[in-house]
Design a protein around this motif. Structure first.
Motif, mmCIF file in Angstrom:
data_model
loop_
_atom_site.group_PDB
_atom_site.id
_atom_site.type_symbol
_atom_site.label_atom_id
_atom_site.label_comp_id
_atom_site.label_asym_id
_atom_site.label_seq_id
_atom_site.Cartn_x
_atom_site.Cartn_y
_atom_site.Cartn_z
ATOM 1 N N ALA A 1 29.006 -18.171 -45.745
ATOM 2 C CA ALA A 1 29.199 -16.901 -45.131
ATOM 3 C C ALA A 1 30.373 -16.310 -45.238
ATOM 4 C CB ALA A 1 28.832 -17.481 -43.332
ATOM 5 N N ILE A 2 30.569 -15.068 -44.880
ATOM 6 C CA ILE A 2 31.898 -14.462 -45.054
ATOM 7 C C ILE A 2 31.836 -13.302 -43.781
ATOM 8 C CG2 ILE A 2 33.290 -12.820 -46.263
ATOM 9 C CD1 ILE A 2 32.091 -13.835 -48.700
ATOM 10 N N TYR A 3 32.709 -13.236 -43.093
ATOM 11 C CA TYR A 3 32.832 -12.423 -42.009
ATOM 12 C C TYR A 3 34.171 -11.581 -42.064
ATOM 13 C CZ TYR A 3 29.478 -15.657 -40.050
ATOM 14 O OH TYR A 3 28.406 -16.619 -39.931
ATOM 15 N N TYR B 1 37.076 -14.283 -42.805
ATOM 16 C CA TYR B 1 36.771 -15.634 -42.634
ATOM 17 C C TYR B 1 35.528 -16.092 -43.662
ATOM 18 C CZ TYR B 1 38.456 -14.043 -38.052
ATOM 19 O OH TYR B 1 39.076 -13.510 -36.875
ATOM 20 N N ILE B 2 35.880 -17.054 -44.254
ATOM 21 C CA ILE B 2 35.196 -17.808 -45.555
ATOM 22 C C ILE B 2 34.593 -18.907 -44.960
ATOM 23 C CG2 ILE B 2 35.042 -18.072 -47.908
ATOM 24 C CD1 ILE B 2 37.367 -16.275 -48.209
ATOM 25 N N ASN C 1 26.991 -11.891 -40.931
ATOM 26 C CA ASN C 1 27.377 -12.356 -42.502
ATOM 27 C C ASN C 1 27.341 -11.322 -43.711
ATOM 28 O OD1 ASN C 1 27.719 -13.993 -44.674
ATOM 29 N ND2 ASN C 1 26.034 -15.545 -44.058
ATOM 30 N N ILE C 2 28.378 -11.199 -44.405
ATOM 31 C CA ILE C 2 28.430 -10.174 -45.434
ATOM 32 C C ILE C 2 28.463 -10.811 -46.766
ATOM 33 C CG2 ILE C 2 29.189 -8.079 -43.901
ATOM 34 C CD1 ILE C 2 32.139 -8.932 -44.859
ATOM 35 N N LYS C 3 28.206 -12.062 -46.763
ATOM 36 C CA LYS C 3 28.418 -12.946 -47.789
ATOM 37 C C LYS C 3 27.671 -12.130 -49.122
ATOM 38 C CE LYS C 3 25.881 -16.390 -48.702
ATOM 39 N NZ LYS C 3 25.135 -16.308 -49.934
ATOM 40 N N ASP C 4 26.538 -11.374 -48.979
ATOM 41 C CA ASP C 4 25.664 -11.069 -49.962
ATOM 42 C C ASP C 4 26.062 -9.757 -50.325
ATOM 43 O OD1 ASP C 4 24.277 -13.366 -50.452
ATOM 44 O OD2 ASP C 4 22.988 -12.866 -48.700
ATOM 45 N N LYS C 5 26.968 -9.087 -49.365
ATOM 46 C CA LYS C 5 27.326 -7.580 -49.625
ATOM 47 C C LYS C 5 28.538 -7.437 -50.151
ATOM 48 C CE LYS C 5 24.816 -6.399 -45.389
ATOM 49 N NZ LYS C 5 24.599 -5.973 -44.133
ATOM 50 N N ILE C 6 29.499 -8.441 -50.527
ATOM 51 C CA ILE C 6 30.996 -8.280 -50.873
ATOM 52 C C ILE C 6 30.944 -9.120 -52.038
ATOM 53 C CG2 ILE C 6 31.746 -7.446 -48.962
ATOM 54 C CD1 ILE C 6 33.401 -10.027 -48.538
ATOM 55 N N GLU C 7 32.043 -9.052 -52.963
ATOM 56 C CA GLU C 7 32.415 -9.971 -53.968
ATOM 57 C C GLU C 7 33.817 -10.440 -53.780
ATOM 58 O OE1 GLU C 7 32.543 -10.457 -58.849
ATOM 59 O OE2 GLU C 7 31.463 -8.841 -57.921
ATOM 60 N N GLY D 1 32.259 -28.211 -37.572
ATOM 61 C CA GLY D 1 30.582 -28.503 -37.869
ATOM 62 C C GLY D 1 30.201 -28.300 -39.066
ATOM 63 N N ASN D 2 31.136 -29.380 -39.914
ATOM 64 C CA ASN D 2 30.724 -29.900 -41.291
ATOM 65 C C ASN D 2 30.864 -28.681 -42.194
ATOM 66 O OD1 ASN D 2 29.984 -32.517 -40.656
ATOM 67 N ND2 ASN D 2 27.999 -31.538 -39.984
ATOM 68 N N THR D 3 31.668 -27.802 -41.861
ATOM 69 C CA THR D 3 32.220 -26.632 -42.836
ATOM 70 C C THR D 3 33.314 -26.561 -42.679
ATOM 71 O OG1 THR D 3 31.293 -25.145 -41.351
ATOM 72 C CG2 THR D 3 29.920 -25.785 -42.894
ATOM 73 N N TYR D 4 34.211 -25.893 -43.605
ATOM 74 C CA TYR D 4 35.579 -25.598 -43.808
ATOM 75 C C TYR D 4 35.564 -24.031 -43.459
ATOM 76 C CZ TYR D 4 36.542 -29.850 -46.107
ATOM 77 O OH TYR D 4 36.428 -31.160 -46.490
#
Length: 269
Positions: free
Chosen positions: A180-182, A170-171, A193-199, A159-162
């Protein structure tokens, strides 16, 4: 099953050692099965379940017949699929990673059974085979042997993303930004989506970008071979996971130098 019988006949005529590939479609829509098989194994309607039963039946006959050939005892068989069922019965497969969650089976007549539950990818098949047979020379590959426990990861494009899969996450990367990060352990269906919750560790992001850039530039500059890489790429940073990357001033990007170059003296089984 008739096609696989034909393939055995063809392989019997090839001088060893040889490498062959067989691609079957009976377990793909529209799930058409041979009439003589249906006479012995009638089904109510075409379905993925019935076609997989037929594939299992055909593989059984294939190995029964192949075991009579002289090359059988000295042959490594690799069985896999290109993707999972498109309309999965099991919801665990109805996700980005589930679409490509297929097994890779290595079979040899010595009947040694080794189970490896770590995730892998199809580009790992070639280096795995070379590792298994103790191939003595150095080769270039973007995959790595499944017998190497060093930092497993997988990458695919949907879907146009890696999608970059690590042991923990899952990045999802759009080519410029992580969107997104799962969590692999807590969210395999990728709902939260925890993209804004982890580094993420910076080196993990660098590895993903380096992998993509190395692949693209290898194609553009015809550098997809071991010796071409050694002539073209210099590196000065140890990634720490067994992969090295560095800044190539000729390419103007971060590139992998040793991501999956198999060195001489492989361990095998």
């Amino acid at each position: 099953d008739k096609f696989l019988k034909y393939c055995i006949g063809q392989m019997d005529t090839i001088t060893t050692p040889f490498f062959t590939t067989i691609f079957t479609l009976s377990s793909h829509q529209p799930y058409t099965l041979p009439s003589d098989y249906l006479e012995k194994h009638p089904v109510d309607e075409p379905s993925i379940v019935n076609s997989v039963k037929y594939a299992d039946y055909s593989l059984g006959k294939f190995f029964d017949m192949a075991s009579q050939s002289e090359w059988f005892d000295n042959t490594l068989f690799v069985i896999t699929a290109d993707h999972a069922f498109q309309t999965p019965v099991d919801n665990d497969y109805n996700s980005r990673q589930g679409r490509y969650q297929t097994p890779i089976v290595l079979y040899h007549a010595d009947n040694k059974i080794v189970t490896n539950k770590s995730f892998t990818q199809q580009i790992d098949i070639m280096p795995t085979i070379l590792d298994y047979i103790n191939y003595p020379d150095t080769v270039f590959s973007f995959g790595k042997s499944i017998f190497d426990s060093h930092y497993p990861f997988s990458i695919n494009y949907i879907g146009n993303t890696y999608q970059f899969i690590t042991e923990d996450y899952y990045i999802i990367f759009d080519g410029a930004n992580i969107v997104a990060i799962y969590s692999r352990a807590k969210d395999p269906r990728q709902w939260n989506n925890i993209k804004d919750k982890i580094e993420l560790p910076p080196k993990e992001i660098d590895l993903m970008k380096a992998f993509l850039q190395t692949y693209n530039h290898s194609l553009l500059y015809n550098k997809m071979s071991y010796w071409q890489w050694m002539l073209a790429v210099g590196y000065d940073y140890d990634y720490g996971y067994g992969y090295d990357y560095g800044y190539d001033y000729g390419y103007g990007c971060w590139v992998l130098a040793d991501i999956s170059i198999i060195s001489s003296g492989l361990s095998g089984l």
